[in-house]
Motif scaffolding. Structure first.
Motif, short mmCIF file in Angstrom:
data_model
loop_
_atom_site.label_atom_id
_atom_site.label_comp_id
_atom_site.label_asym_id
_atom_site.label_seq_id
_atom_site.Cartn_x
_atom_site.Cartn_y
_atom_site.Cartn_z
N VAL A 13 0.84 -1.20 0.00
CA VAL A 13 0.00 0.00 0.00
C VAL A 13 0.88 1.25 0.00
O VAL A 13 0.63 2.19 -0.76
CB VAL A 13 -0.96 0.00 1.21
N LEU A 14 1.92 1.26 0.83
CA LEU A 14 2.83 2.41 0.87
C LEU A 14 3.53 2.61 -0.46
O LEU A 14 3.65 3.73 -0.96
CB LEU A 14 3.87 2.23 1.97
N ALA A 15 4.00 1.53 -1.05
CA ALA A 15 4.76 1.62 -2.30
C ALA A 15 3.87 2.09 -3.46
O ALA A 15 4.34 2.82 -4.33
CB ALA A 15 5.38 0.27 -2.64
N GLN A 16 2.62 1.70 -3.46
CA GLN A 16 1.72 2.09 -4.54
C GLN A 16 1.21 3.52 -4.40
O GLN A 16 0.76 4.12 -5.37
CB GLN A 16 0.53 1.13 -4.61
N SER A 17 1.29 4.05 -3.19
CA SER A 17 0.71 5.36 -2.93
C SER A 17 1.48 6.51 -3.57
O SER A 17 0.89 7.46 -4.05
CB SER A 17 0.63 5.59 -1.42
N HIS A 18 2.80 6.47 -3.53
CA HIS A 18 3.65 7.55 -4.04
C HIS A 18 3.47 8.86 -3.28
O HIS A 18 3.82 9.92 -3.78
CB HIS A 18 3.43 7.78 -5.55
N GLN A 19 2.85 8.79 -2.11
CA GLN A 19 2.71 9.96 -1.25
C GLN A 19 2.66 9.47 0.20
O GLN A 19 2.30 8.32 0.45
CB GLN A 19 1.46 10.76 -1.59
N PRO A 20 3.01 10.32 1.16
CA PRO A 20 2.95 9.91 2.57
C PRO A 20 1.53 9.54 2.98
O PRO A 20 0.57 10.17 2.55
CB PRO A 20 3.43 11.16 3.32
N MET A 21 1.45 8.49 3.79
CA MET A 21 0.13 8.02 4.25
C MET A 21 0.15 7.82 5.75
O MET A 21 1.11 7.31 6.31
CB MET A 21 -0.21 6.67 3.60
N GLY A 22 -0.96 8.18 6.39
CA GLY A 22 -1.15 7.90 7.80
C GLY A 22 -1.63 6.47 7.99
O GLY A 22 -2.08 5.81 7.05
N ALA A 23 -1.55 5.99 9.21
CA ALA A 23 -1.94 4.61 9.50
C ALA A 23 -3.41 4.35 9.14
O ALA A 23 -3.74 3.29 8.61
CB ALA A 23 -1.69 4.30 10.97
N TYR A 24 -4.28 5.32 9.43
CA TYR A 24 -5.69 5.09 9.14
C TYR A 24 -6.00 5.15 7.64
O TYR A 24 -6.94 4.50 7.17
CB TYR A 24 -6.57 6.06 9.94
N GLU A 25 -5.19 5.87 6.89
CA GLU A 25 -5.33 5.82 5.43
C GLU A 25 -4.93 4.44 4.92
O GLU A 25 -5.56 3.91 4.00
CB GLU A 25 -4.44 6.88 4.78
N ILE A 26 -3.89 3.88 5.51
CA ILE A 26 -3.45 2.54 5.13
C ILE A 26 -4.55 1.53 5.46
O ILE A 26 -4.86 0.65 4.65
CB ILE A 26 -2.13 2.18 5.84
N LYS A 36 -11.21 -5.22 7.08
CA LYS A 36 -10.51 -4.08 7.66
C LYS A 36 -9.65 -4.55 8.84
O LYS A 36 -10.17 -5.12 9.80
CB LYS A 36 -11.52 -3.05 8.13
N PRO A 37 -8.32 -4.32 8.78
CA PRO A 37 -7.45 -4.77 9.88
C PRO A 37 -7.57 -3.85 11.09
O PRO A 37 -7.96 -2.68 10.96
CB PRO A 37 -6.05 -4.69 9.27
N ALA A 38 -7.22 -4.37 12.26
CA ALA A 38 -7.21 -3.56 13.48
C ALA A 38 -6.05 -2.57 13.41
O ALA A 38 -4.99 -2.89 12.86
CB ALA A 38 -7.05 -4.47 14.69
N PRO A 39 -6.23 -1.38 13.95
CA PRO A 39 -5.15 -0.39 13.93
C PRO A 39 -3.83 -0.90 14.51
O PRO A 39 -2.76 -0.63 13.97
CB PRO A 39 -5.71 0.77 14.76
N ILE A 40 -3.89 -1.66 15.60
CA ILE A 40 -2.66 -2.16 16.22
C ILE A 40 -1.87 -3.06 15.26
O ILE A 40 -0.65 -3.05 15.25
CB ILE A 40 -2.95 -2.88 17.57
N THR A 41 -2.58 -3.79 14.42
CA THR A 41 -1.94 -4.66 13.44
C THR A 41 -1.15 -3.84 12.43
O THR A 41 -0.01 -4.17 12.10
CB THR A 41 -3.00 -5.50 12.70
N VAL A 42 -1.73 -2.75 11.97
CA VAL A 42 -1.06 -1.88 11.00
C VAL A 42 0.12 -1.17 11.67
O VAL A 42 1.20 -1.07 11.09
CB VAL A 42 -2.05 -0.90 10.37
#
Length: 79
Positions: A13-26, A36-42
């Motif tokens: 997900v990070l590599a495909q984004s090409h822009q900074p992402m927050g955990a909840y965006e991920i 939908k994964p749990a926040p702690i997992t991410v």
């Protein structure tokens, strides 16, 4: 280093984004691909990726980007 499927998904997900992402965006992007994964997992996956040098954290934005340097050794990264 063990790149589990969850860690791999977060890195993808990070590599495909090409822009900074927050955990909840991920989390939202991962939810589009299934459950939908749990926040702690991410957050745990992000911690692992940071420790392994596969991602960088932009503290001023509390966001993350994939590291595109590969195996190349680098010191401080400035954004």
């Amino acid at each position: 280093m063990r790149l589990t499927s969850q860690r791999e998904k977060v890195l993808d997900v990070l590599a495909q984004s090409h822009q900074p992402m927050g955990a909840y965006e991920i989390i939202d992007r991962l939810a589009d691909a299934g459950k939908k994964p749990a926040p702690i997992t991410v957050y745990r996956a992000l911690d692992f990726l940071l420790q392994q040098g596969l991602a960088h954290r932009i503290e001023s934005r509390n966001a993350f980007v994939a590291c595109m340097a590969g195996d190349e050794v680098h010191d401080t990264t400035v954004f």
